[in-house]
Design an enzyme around this catalytic site. Structure first.
Site, PDB file in Angstrom:
ATOM      1  N   GLY A  68      61.752 -19.401  49.420  1.00  0.00           N
ATOM      2  CA  GLY A  68      61.830 -18.587  50.652  1.00  0.00           C
ATOM      3  C   GLY A  68      63.372 -18.003  50.778  1.00  0.00           C
ATOM      4  N   GLY A  70      66.726 -16.896  53.800  1.00  0.00           N
ATOM      5  CA  GLY A  70      66.875 -16.903  55.086  1.00  0.00           C
ATOM      6  C   GLY A  70      67.943 -15.779  55.017  1.00  0.00           C
ATOM      7  N   THR A  71      68.574 -15.894  56.223  1.00  0.00           N
ATOM      8  CA  THR A  71      69.678 -14.955  56.660  1.00  0.00           C
ATOM      9  C   THR A  71      70.910 -15.013  55.671  1.00  0.00           C
ATOM     10  OG1 THR A  71      69.938 -16.525  58.528  1.00  0.00           O
ATOM     11  CG2 THR A  71      69.618 -14.381  59.153  1.00  0.00           C
ATOM     12  N   TYR A  72      71.411 -16.091  55.099  1.00  0.00           N
ATOM     13  CA  TYR A  72      72.342 -16.340  54.166  1.00  0.00           C
ATOM     14  C   TYR A  72      72.058 -16.915  52.930  1.00  0.00           C
ATOM     15  CZ  TYR A  72      73.305 -20.569  56.577  1.00  0.00           C
ATOM     16  OH  TYR A  72      73.344 -21.778  57.112  1.00  0.00           O
ATOM     17  N   ALA A  73      70.744 -17.298  52.724  1.00  0.00           N
ATOM     18  CA  ALA A  73      70.477 -18.200  51.636  1.00  0.00           C
ATOM     19  C   ALA A  73      69.384 -17.995  50.903  1.00  0.00           C
ATOM     20  CB  ALA A  73      70.442 -19.774  52.113  1.00  0.00           C
ATOM     21  N   VAL A 102      66.134 -20.250  48.751  1.00  0.00           N
ATOM     22  CA  VAL A 102      65.959 -21.581  48.736  1.00  0.00           C
ATOM     23  C   VAL A 102      64.974 -21.725  47.451  1.00  0.00           C
ATOM     24  CG1 VAL A 102      64.935 -23.771  49.672  1.00  0.00           C
ATOM     25  CG2 VAL A 102      66.414 -21.898  51.036  1.00  0.00           C
ATOM     26  N   LYS A 106      69.259 -25.121  48.120  1.00  0.00           N
ATOM     27  CA  LYS A 106      69.527 -24.090  49.020  1.00  0.00           C
ATOM     28  C   LYS A 106      70.785 -23.288  48.307  1.00  0.00           C
ATOM     29  CE  LYS A 106      70.320 -22.865  53.977  1.00  0.00           C
ATOM     30  NZ  LYS A 106      69.953 -23.287  55.319  1.00  0.00           N
ATOM     31  N   ASP A 138      72.201 -24.039  67.184  1.00  0.00           N
ATOM     32  CA  ASP A 138      71.348 -23.031  66.852  1.00  0.00           C
ATOM     33  C   ASP A 138      69.753 -23.899  66.792  1.00  0.00           C
ATOM     34  OD1 ASP A 138      70.032 -20.708  66.055  1.00  0.00           O
ATOM     35  OD2 ASP A 138      70.380 -20.913  64.121  1.00  0.00           O
TER      36      ASP A 138
HETATM   37  P1  ADP Z   1      66.093 -19.689  57.752  1.00  0.00           P
HETATM   38  O1  ADP Z   1      67.389 -18.555  57.558  1.00  0.00           O
HETATM   39  O2  ADP Z   1      64.823 -18.617  57.634  1.00  0.00           O
HETATM   40  O3  ADP Z   1      66.288 -20.441  58.941  1.00  0.00           O
HETATM   41  P2  ADP Z   1      66.845 -21.155  55.275  1.00  0.00           P
HETATM   42  O4  ADP Z   1      67.902 -19.976  54.691  1.00  0.00           O
HETATM   43  O5  ADP Z   1      67.332 -22.575  55.811  1.00  0.00           O
HETATM   44  O6  ADP Z   1      66.076 -20.375  56.458  1.00  0.00           O
HETATM   45  O7  ADP Z   1      65.522 -21.242  54.364  1.00  0.00           O
HETATM   46  C1  ADP Z   1      64.833 -20.172  54.069  1.00  0.00           C
HETATM   47  C2  ADP Z   1      63.471 -20.639  53.747  1.00  0.00           C
HETATM   48  O8  ADP Z   1      63.447 -21.630  52.688  1.00  0.00           O
HETATM   49  C3  ADP Z   1      62.643 -21.322  54.855  1.00  0.00           C
HETATM   50  O9  ADP Z   1      62.089 -20.273  55.540  1.00  0.00           O
HETATM   51  C4  ADP Z   1      61.759 -22.115  54.214  1.00  0.00           C
HETATM   52  O10 ADP Z   1      60.513 -21.539  53.804  1.00  0.00           O
HETATM   53  C5  ADP Z   1      62.387 -22.626  53.032  1.00  0.00           C
HETATM   54  N1  ADP Z   1      63.145 -23.940  52.869  1.00  0.00           N
HETATM   55  C6  ADP Z   1      64.459 -24.210  53.555  1.00  0.00           C
HETATM   56  N2  ADP Z   1      64.723 -25.486  53.475  1.00  0.00           N
HETATM   57  C7  ADP Z   1      63.646 -26.196  53.025  1.00  0.00           C
HETATM   58  C8  ADP Z   1      63.419 -27.293  52.530  1.00  0.00           C
HETATM   59  N3  ADP Z   1      64.267 -28.205  52.663  1.00  0.00           N
HETATM   60  N4  ADP Z   1      62.047 -27.750  51.874  1.00  0.00           N
HETATM   61  C9  ADP Z   1      61.354 -26.691  51.824  1.00  0.00           C
HETATM   62  N5  ADP Z   1      61.319 -25.378  52.113  1.00  0.00           N
HETATM   63  C10 ADP Z   1      62.719 -24.903  52.440  1.00  0.00           C
END
Ligand code: ADP
Length: 315
Positions: free
Chosen positions: A14, A16-19, A21, A37, A134
């Protein structure tokens, strides 16, 4: 041995805003799953994204040993200018996904068990002088054994010494306390306590608890429930930057009675409602601290919280 070599990177999970994963596992033990991440680091250290990544790494390193905080196994940089955080793999999604899933039913005992884990995570952050800033159900992830883990420390920071201003532009709006909406730049752990109460109420209501479209509207949504704060119960409130726009010409408003809370949160019970209202006291200096939250009778009153092996979950 090179830390990079200890992990094998797998499929995209997945972004997110700055990463971004990715799934992965320990090279030495393919059954030990991780999430990698990846966060871009730019050479300009003042860059916002770089600061967020750096903070997330730094605070997680300090806090990761608590059972309700996401586990950080390792950190490494890669030649593509990424900071890589090797986190434990959390396969069961987050709390927002859980309450939205209408095929999952849960009880007041379950809510008490989840709430206790979140409150302990927040207490631990504050004991270590870290503000999360947050807290929201989307940042509370579920581990394989159903333990909750507070994640996403990208906006965290240390408690500042008194007198040093901090930004009020943190915390997703639905979870943001009145002092930040009013523009306060001096605040403490109480901002996280408010957000935590929003998460608990959200679990009980199976809907966002305080909903709005703009920051100013959010203040009126809060005032609808708690009344408009006065100088008598919150000295200095009318000196805050956005006071005039928000409440300057508004007539006084009474807080909603207990019956309103009972009707909205039937799964909390009166003791749970009492705790939530104390966590959502408008005046941050009268709000419960994370330490006081854990002393509230709600936790030891019946019903007892569900044991983690019996907690419902998705994914
Ligand atoms: P956001 O910016 O959406 O809060 P992150 O950047 O932390 O989220 O992560 C993006 C996506 O990666 C999450 O929506 C989740 O689906 C997946 N993800 C993040 N951390 C984990 C983890 N420890 N184990 C499994 N999936 C994860």
């Amino acid at each position: 041995k090179d830390v990079r070599e200890q992990f094998v990177e797998g499929k995209f999970l997945g972004s997110g805003t700055y990463a971004t994963v990715y799934a992965g596992h320990f090279r030495a033990d393919p059954t030990k799953l991780v999430a990698i991440k990846k966060m871009r680091i730019l050479t300009d250290y003042k860059d916002g994204i770089t600061m967020d990544s750096y903070r997330e790494m730094k605070f997680l390193q300090e806090l990761t040993l608590h059972p309700n905080i996401v586990r950080l196994h390792a950190v490494f940089t890669s030649k593509d200018q990424n900071l890589n955080l090797v986190l434990e793999h959390l396969p069961k999604g987050d709390l927002e996904k859980l309450w939205r899933d209408s095929s999952i039913s849960y009880t007041r005992e379950d809510i008490k068990a989840w709430s206790a884990m979140i409150c302990q995570a927040v207490w631990f952050c504050h004991e270590n002088y870290v503000l999360h800033r947050d807290i929201k159900s989307n940042n509370v992830l579920i581990a394989a054994d159903n333990t909750l883990r507070l994640a996403d420390f990208g906006l965290a920071r240390s408690f500042s010494e008194p007198g040093r201003p901090m930004t009020c532009n943190v915390i997703t709006r639905f979870y943001r306390p009145p002092e930040l909406l009013l523009g306060a730049t001096h605040y403490g752990g109480c901002v996280d306590v408010w957000s935590t109460a929003c998460v608990m109420a959200e679990l009980a209501a199976r809907a966002f608890f305080l909903v709005s479209e703009t920051d100013i509207q959010h203040l009126s949504v809060i005032a609808e429930l708690f009344g408009i704060p006065t100088e008598a119960d919150w000295p200095g409130v009318s000196k805050l930057r956005h006071w005039e726009v928000a409440f300057g010409s508004a007539p006084p408003k009474r807080p909603q009675p207990l019956s309103h809370w009972r009707q909205r949160l039937p799964l909390m019970g009166d003791d749970g409602i009492d705790l939530l209202r104390a966590m959502m006291t408008m005046n941050p200096s009268k709000r419960l601290t994370a330490r006081d939250v854990l002393k509230h009778p709600y936790w030891t009153n019946l019903p007892r919280p569900t044991k983690k092996e019996n907690l419902p979950h998705g994914g």
